[in-house]
Every structure is written in structure tokens, then in C-alpha cells.
Design a protein around this motif. Structure first.
Motif, short mmCIF file in Angstrom:
data_model
loop_
_atom_site.label_atom_id
_atom_site.label_comp_id
_atom_site.label_asym_id
_atom_site.label_seq_id
_atom_site.Cartn_x
_atom_site.Cartn_y
_atom_site.Cartn_z
N ARG A 118 0.96 -1.14 -0.07
CA ARG A 118 -0.14 -0.06 0.10
C ARG A 118 0.75 1.29 -0.15
N ALA A 119 1.86 1.10 0.71
CA ALA A 119 2.81 2.47 0.84
C ALA A 119 3.48 2.67 -0.39
N VAL A 120 3.93 1.60 -1.19
CA VAL A 120 4.77 1.75 -2.23
C VAL A 120 3.51 2.33 -3.42
N CYS A 121 2.29 1.58 -3.48
CA CYS A 121 1.61 2.02 -4.61
C CYS A 121 1.18 3.44 -4.34
N GLU A 122 1.14 4.06 -3.22
CA GLU A 122 0.96 5.49 -2.91
C GLU A 122 2.07 6.44 -3.76
N VAL A 123 3.17 5.74 -3.27
CA VAL A 123 4.43 6.45 -3.80
C VAL A 123 4.37 6.53 -5.27
N LEU A 124 4.07 5.22 -5.75
CA LEU A 124 4.22 5.31 -7.37
C LEU A 124 3.02 5.80 -7.82
N GLY A 125 2.03 6.27 -7.21
CA GLY A 125 0.87 7.09 -7.54
C GLY A 125 1.18 8.58 -7.50
N GLY A 126 2.29 9.06 -7.00
CA GLY A 126 2.76 10.43 -6.97
C GLY A 126 2.75 11.07 -5.68
N VAL B 76 4.31 9.89 2.72
CA VAL B 76 3.68 8.49 2.90
C VAL B 76 4.37 7.81 4.02
N ALA B 77 5.58 8.20 4.04
CA ALA B 77 6.54 7.41 5.31
C ALA B 77 6.05 7.96 6.76
N ALA B 78 5.38 9.07 6.92
CA ALA B 78 5.23 9.54 8.01
C ALA B 78 3.80 8.96 8.36
#
Length: 109
Positions: free
Chosen positions: A6-14, A20-22
Motif C-alpha cells: 500500500r505504501a509503495v502504491c501511494e508513492v508510485l501514484g505520485g 507517505v513515510a510519516a
């Protein structure tokens, strides 16, 4: 693994990595690593990995280890700090072997 995905998808989504880390309570460095592993390996790249080293270049040869343990059995009064076997390798050999024998840390093979 779902959490990382889920975290990676958010990052890849922009979304910015810092935000996202926080939100996920992790470090930016971890997210960078997860993103890179996900891009290279897909979902298996997000699985936990062993931290064990692939090699142990300073490991003592098994023959030398057996000789040190035999000498310790023959000379139980030799202790670290007072003999030729007082090096860090001598101490770690005994502890790695596991069981305490006559005055030293050697296996009783």
C-alpha cells in the motif's frame, strides 16, 4: 507485505515519499528500498529478507577450531589473557562451539 504494498502504491501514484513515510510510520529510506525492490522484483521484493551475511570472511577454519578446542581440553588452565589463544578468535571459537567443558567454551565432541 500488504502494508508495504500500500505504501509503495501511494508513492508510485505520485505522493511524496516523506508524507507517505510519516503516514505509515516508517522511514523514507525504507520506502525508497521497498519501491526499488518492488519495481525490480514485484510483490516478492516486498517480503522480509534475512540480514545474515552471505559470507563470513573472518571465520576460523574448522580444523583450526578443532585444534584450539583440543588444546583447551589438554590445558584447562590456559585462559584468555594468559596464553597464545587469548585473541578474540580464541574466545569466539569457544563460544561458537556452544557448551562449556573443562575450563573453556568448547564442545565435548
Amino acid at each position: 507485505m500488504e502494508y508495504r504494498y500500500r505504501a509503495v502504491c501511494e508513492v508510485l501514484g505520485g505522493s511524496p515519499i516523506g508524507e507517505v513515510a510519516a503516514r505509515f510510520g516508517t522511514s523514507r529510506q525504507s520506502l525508497y528500498s521497498w519501491r526499488q525492490r518492488f519495481q525490480q522484483e514485484g510483490m516478492p521484493g516486498l517480503a522480509d529478507r534475512s540480514r545474515r551475511p552471505h559470507t563470513s570472511p573472518n571465520r576460523v577454519d574448522p580444523d583450526v577450531e578443532a585444534l584450539v578446542c583440543e588444546l583447551r581440553r589438554q590445558h584447562p588452565r590456559w585462559v584468555p589473557g594468559g596464553s597464545a589463544m587469548s585473541s578474540a578468535d580464541g574466545v569466539s571459537i569457544g563460544r561458537r562451539r556452544g557448551r562449556r567443558c573443562t575450563g573453556c567454551w568448547c564442545a565435548t565432541d
